[in-house]
Design a protein around this motif. Structure first.
Motif, PDB file in Angstrom:
ATOM      1  N   THR A   5       0.854  -1.194   0.000  1.00 57.93           N
ATOM      2  CA  THR A   5       0.000   0.000   0.000  1.00 57.93           C
ATOM      3  C   THR A   5       0.889   1.243   0.000  1.00 57.93           C
ATOM      4  O   THR A   5       2.040   1.200   0.445  1.00 57.93           O
ATOM      5  CB  THR A   5      -0.937   0.085   1.226  1.00 57.93           C
ATOM      6  OG1 THR A   5      -0.147   0.306   2.391  1.00 57.93           O
ATOM      7  CG2 THR A   5      -1.761  -1.180   1.382  1.00 57.93           C
ATOM      8  N   SER A  34      -4.504   4.305   0.802  1.00 54.26           N
ATOM      9  CA  SER A  34      -4.868   2.922   1.135  1.00 54.26           C
ATOM     10  C   SER A  34      -4.761   1.995  -0.081  1.00 54.26           C
ATOM     11  O   SER A  34      -4.878   0.785   0.051  1.00 54.26           O
ATOM     12  CB  SER A  34      -6.295   2.896   1.685  1.00 54.26           C
ATOM     13  OG  SER A  34      -7.166   3.524   0.775  1.00 54.26           O
ATOM     14  N   THR A  36      -3.137  -0.153  -3.217  1.00 57.15           N
ATOM     15  CA  THR A  36      -1.895  -0.910  -3.368  1.00 57.15           C
ATOM     16  C   THR A  36      -1.269  -0.586  -4.722  1.00 57.15           C
ATOM     17  O   THR A  36      -1.972  -0.285  -5.688  1.00 57.15           O
ATOM     18  CB  THR A  36      -2.156  -2.429  -3.307  1.00 57.15           C
ATOM     19  OG1 THR A  36      -3.200  -2.747  -4.231  1.00 57.15           O
ATOM     20  CG2 THR A  36      -2.572  -2.852  -1.925  1.00 57.15           C
TER      21      THR A  36
END
Ligand code: GDP
Ligand code: MG
Length: 370
Positions: A5, A34, A36
């Motif tokens: 992340t 948040s 990835t």
């Protein structure tokens, strides 16, 4: 392939997650903290920022520790929401926190909330709600830049007689970047000059649209002075929390985040912790940031000695040898040797990262002088 992340990557580089999202944007990739990203992109970011990528073996120590904690957790239960109040200066953040504290804690109840430990929790008709009472965007950002997701819900206070202001917008951006849902409290409704419709209008320019206007942001009209509307606000927080289905294991080793810490004469390091998982007990061996020690004493926000604290509950502890930084993660370990090993590892890493930052700054200064 390997994924990481944005927040984790930032944490490993000891930079603010926002710096990484900014850089990604420059690289043509829109990513929230948040989200990835893949290893190739991550390496590019690392290169671009002038850090040496942290070797996987470095993080193994931390991963092993986390596995040990996870193994011991069980009995997943609903947990109370943790709320941060944000908003422009003078719009009434402190007044609101004070009013909730004052009205929701029955007078005569053991002591009332007397201690400032950086957070408090109250009982409402919809269950317990925990408020972080170190408002301010800096604290929120500091926690998040360390990867600590301490806040579940942001309450955005906007004064009805003043409307949307620069720090209102900043708070919206912060909450959005963190993916944290927002509830708006239109405050100072007791003032004759209050104009809530103007606030609603202004907020739509930031795509914050009230449920009444077909949007999805819950809003309450309140007065932190008279207390009007505060029950409704708490109700909205409770409803939002139910929607989010917040859960945490109740049993097992505690894990959470450092809210604040200070050195006090005669008491040593006084550290406020928010438990996120498991149950923290007196006598537990706590590893927080680069320091570890046994919990010698534990008190709640009423100054009462307590023996244990579960998820979303804030406590103040004594027993750490030094003060860990606000926003550091803490966890309970069973093995003192392991605690020392990780603490040493983190101290070394911190030292290295500091050197790196200094070198980078020196370079930047050199360029500026050319
Ligand atoms: P903060 O900077 O956001 O923490 O704002 P404060 O809570 O310190 O409030 C700033 C000023 O607004 C103080 O003088 C408060 O008494 C006043 N204030 C806060 N809430 C209300 C309210 O609901 N009504 C009125 N009339 N004044 C308020
Ligand atoms: Mg204030």
């Amino acid at each position: 392939s390997e994924q990481i992340t944005v927040a984790d990557l930032a944490q490993r580089m000891a930079v603010k997650a926002r710096e990484v999202t900014k850089l990604l944007m420059k690289m043509g990739e829109m990513a929230r903290e948040s989200d990835t990203i893949d290893q190739a992109t991550a390496s590019l970011v690392v290169e671009e920022m002038g850090h040496n990528p942290v070797l996987v073996s470095d993080t193994k120590v931390e991963d092993d520790l986390q596995d040990a904690v996870d193994e011991r957790s069980s009995n997943v239960q609903t947990r109370p929401p943790v709320v941060t109040i944000m908003g422009h200066v003078d719009h009434g953040k402190t007044s609101l926190l004070d009013k909730i504290r004052e009205t929701k804690v029955a007078t005569g109840e053991a002591g009332g909330i007397t201690q400032h430990i950086g957070a408090y929790h109250v009982e409402t008709d919809r269950g317990v709600i925990t408020f972080l009472d170190t408002p301010g965007h800096a604290a929120f950002s500091a926690m998040r830049s360390r990867g600590a997701q301490a806040t579940d819900i942001v309450v955005l206070v906007v004064a009805a007689d003043d409307g949307m202001m620069p720090q209102t917008e900043e708070a919206i951006d912060h909450a959005r970047a963190a993916g944290t849902p927002l509830i708006v409290a239109i405050n100072k409704m007791d003032k004759p000059s209050a104009d809530p419709d103007r606030v609603l209008n202004e907020l739509t320019t930031k795509e914050v649209v009230s449920e009444d206007w077909g949007g999805d942001t819950p809003m309450a009209r309140i007065s932190a002075k008279t207390g009007d509307g505060i029950d409704e606000l708490l109700e909205l927080i409770g409803l939002q929390a139910e929607l989010m289905e917040l859960e945490a294991p109740l049993d097992g080793a505690a894990q959470g985040v450092v809210i604040e810490s200070k050195l006090e004469k005669g008491r040593g390091a006084v550290v406020s912790l928010l438990v996120k998982k498991g149950t923290l007990k007196q006598g537990d061996l706590v590893l927080a940031g680069e320091h570890y020690g046994k919990v010698r004493a534990m008190t709640d926000e009423r100054g009462q000695r307590i023996k244990s604290a579960g998820p979303s509950i804030p406590v103040e502890i004594l027993g750490l040898p030094e003060t860990p930084a606000a926003g550091s993660e803490f966890l309970v370990v069973t093995d003192e040797k392991k605690a020392r090993e990780v603490a040493d590892f983190r101290t070394n890493r911190e030292r290295e990262q500091q050197l790196e930052r200094q070198n980078k700054m020196r370079l930047e200064n050199m360029f500026e002088q050319m």
